[in-house]
Design a protein around this motif. Structure first.
Motif, PDB file in Angstrom:
ATOM      1  N   UNK A  58      -9.903 -23.262   0.172  1.00 39.24           N
ATOM      2  CA  UNK A  58     -10.914 -23.945  -0.619  1.00 39.24           C
ATOM      3  C   UNK A  58     -12.279 -23.274  -0.455  1.00 39.24           C
ATOM      4  N   UNK A  59     -13.039 -23.250  -1.539  1.00 39.63           N
ATOM      5  CA  UNK A  59     -14.399 -22.705  -1.519  1.00 39.63           C
ATOM      6  C   UNK A  59     -15.434 -23.802  -1.744  1.00 39.63           C
ATOM      7  N   UNK A  60     -15.015 -25.047  -1.676  1.00 40.49           N
ATOM      8  CA  UNK A  60     -15.944 -26.140  -1.901  1.00 40.49           C
ATOM      9  C   UNK A  60     -17.074 -26.085  -0.869  1.00 40.49           C
ATOM     10  N   UNK A  61     -18.260 -26.480  -1.268  1.00 39.04           N
ATOM     11  CA  UNK A  61     -19.425 -26.440  -0.390  1.00 39.04           C
ATOM     12  C   UNK A  61     -19.829 -27.841   0.042  1.00 39.04           C
ATOM     13  N   UNK A  62     -20.606 -27.889   1.097  1.00 36.90           N
ATOM     14  CA  UNK A  62     -21.116 -29.179   1.563  1.00 36.90           C
ATOM     15  C   UNK A  62     -21.987 -29.829   0.496  1.00 36.90           C
ATOM     16  N   UNK A  63     -22.744 -29.018  -0.240  1.00 30.65           N
ATOM     17  CA  UNK A  63     -23.604 -29.547  -1.293  1.00 30.65           C
ATOM     18  C   UNK A  63     -22.789 -30.246  -2.379  1.00 30.65           C
ATOM     19  N   UNK A  64     -21.643 -29.659  -2.721  1.00 26.58           N
ATOM     20  CA  UNK A  64     -20.797 -30.255  -3.750  1.00 26.58           C
ATOM     21  C   UNK A  64     -20.211 -31.587  -3.298  1.00 26.58           C
ATOM     22  N   UNK A  65     -19.974 -31.733  -2.021  1.00 24.81           N
ATOM     23  CA  UNK A  65     -19.378 -32.965  -1.503  1.00 24.81           C
ATOM     24  C   UNK A  65     -20.438 -34.017  -1.185  1.00 24.81           C
ATOM     25  N   UNK A  66     -21.502 -33.594  -0.512  1.00 18.12           N
ATOM     26  CA  UNK A  66     -22.465 -34.552   0.037  1.00 18.12           C
ATOM     27  C   UNK A  66     -23.837 -34.524  -0.633  1.00 18.12           C
ATOM     28  N   UNK A  67     -24.056 -33.585  -1.546  1.00 18.63           N
ATOM     29  CA  UNK A  67     -25.378 -33.451  -2.128  1.00 18.63           C
ATOM     30  C   UNK A  67     -26.245 -32.505  -1.319  1.00 18.63           C
ATOM     31  N   UNK A  68     -27.511 -32.347  -1.694  1.00 20.24           N
ATOM     32  CA  UNK A  68     -28.388 -31.368  -1.049  1.00 20.24           C
ATOM     33  C   UNK A  68     -28.600 -31.639   0.436  1.00 20.24           C
TER      34      UNK A  68
END
Length: 265
Positions: A72-82
């Motif tokens: 997976x390449x998902x980022x923390x920003x995509x999951x939790x916001x800035x």
């Protein structure tokens, strides 16, 4: 001194409140690309004891370890916001009056665990599993624990070897002839820190960061008799005193190092 156990009893209702808020956070996010979520740090230990600031925020953060699924390449920003506090080396978010510090990472398998620094290894192992639907981390943890068992033996031998090197006659003589008692004391302090780490290894744990190791060492199950008094005397220094140095060294070597060497397998 308020012990860890006293804080746990005092804070149990507050800790449950933080766990409930954390569960609500986890339930609210998209976990389709998340493999495992761990509760770490002082909330996991149940000794979270922050100061409440005038604006209602707590002067502390709830620690999470969030692991992506393999590939997976998902980022923390995509999951939790800035990230709301970029200077802190974690992804930090605030909801209402509570902050979370999130270590966002690939899945921690045994190889990745072995490459972590010791304070991080300590925090991973003290963590509680909050989300692990495929038991991926639970199963990997069996392999990690086997690695830990062997690694702690090496760490214990290494710590004891370092202690004997630091306060060897060769090392002491170098500074004694210069009357550099402050350096002798500092070398002994370094040896004491290694001794505290060795107590954690003896008890089957990695050592936490140095800014908390002595405090948490008081809660280890296997300790020298009268440990609280012994460690206080060993740490009580007069940096210009030759007599104080040798008093501290004797206490440390006989009561702490002697105990470790007697009880190590």
């Amino acid at each position: 001194m308020k012990t860890k156990e006293a804080i746990i009893e005092q804070q149990k209702n507050f800790i449950q409140k933080m766990k409930d808020k954390t569960s609500a956070l986890i339930n609210s996010i998209d976990k389709s690309e998340i493999e495992t979520i761990l509760l770490s740090g002082s909330v996991s230990r149940a000794d979270f004891f922050p100061r409440k600031k005038e604006n209602g925020e707590y002067d502390g953060m709830v620690d999470l370890i969030v692991m992506r699924k393999k590939g997976s390449k998902v980022t923390a920003e995509e999951i939790f916001g800035p990230d709301q506090d970029p200077p802190i080396p974690y992804h930090c978010i605030k909801i209402d009056d509570v902050w979370w510090a999130i270590m966002f990472t690939d899945f921690i398998d045994t190889e990745k665990f072995s490459q972590l620094g010791e304070p991080r290894q300590f925090s991973v192992l003290e963590s509680q599993i909050l989300y692990d639907p495929n038991n991926s981390y639970k199963n990997e943890l069996e392999k990690i624990n086997q690695f830990v068992k062997e690694d702690l033996k090496k760490n214990l031998d290494g710590a004891l070897g370092y202690i004997h090197y630091l306060i060897s006659d060769y090392k002491k003589d170098r500074w004694y002839r210069r009357e550099a008692f402050i350096q002798m004391h500092e070398n002994l302090n370094t040896a004491i820190r290694a001794g505290v780490r060795a107590l954690f290894y003896l008890n089957g744990f990695y050592s936490p960061a140095e800014d908390r190791a002595i405090y948490y060492s008081h809660s280890l199950p296997k300790l020298p008799e009268n440990y609280a008094k012994i460690i206080a005397l060993a740490c009580n220094q007069n940096t210009n005193s030759e007599r104080n140095y040798f008093k501290r060294e004797k206490i440390f070597m006989e009561k702490i190092v002697g105990f470790i060497e007697k009880n190590k397998k």
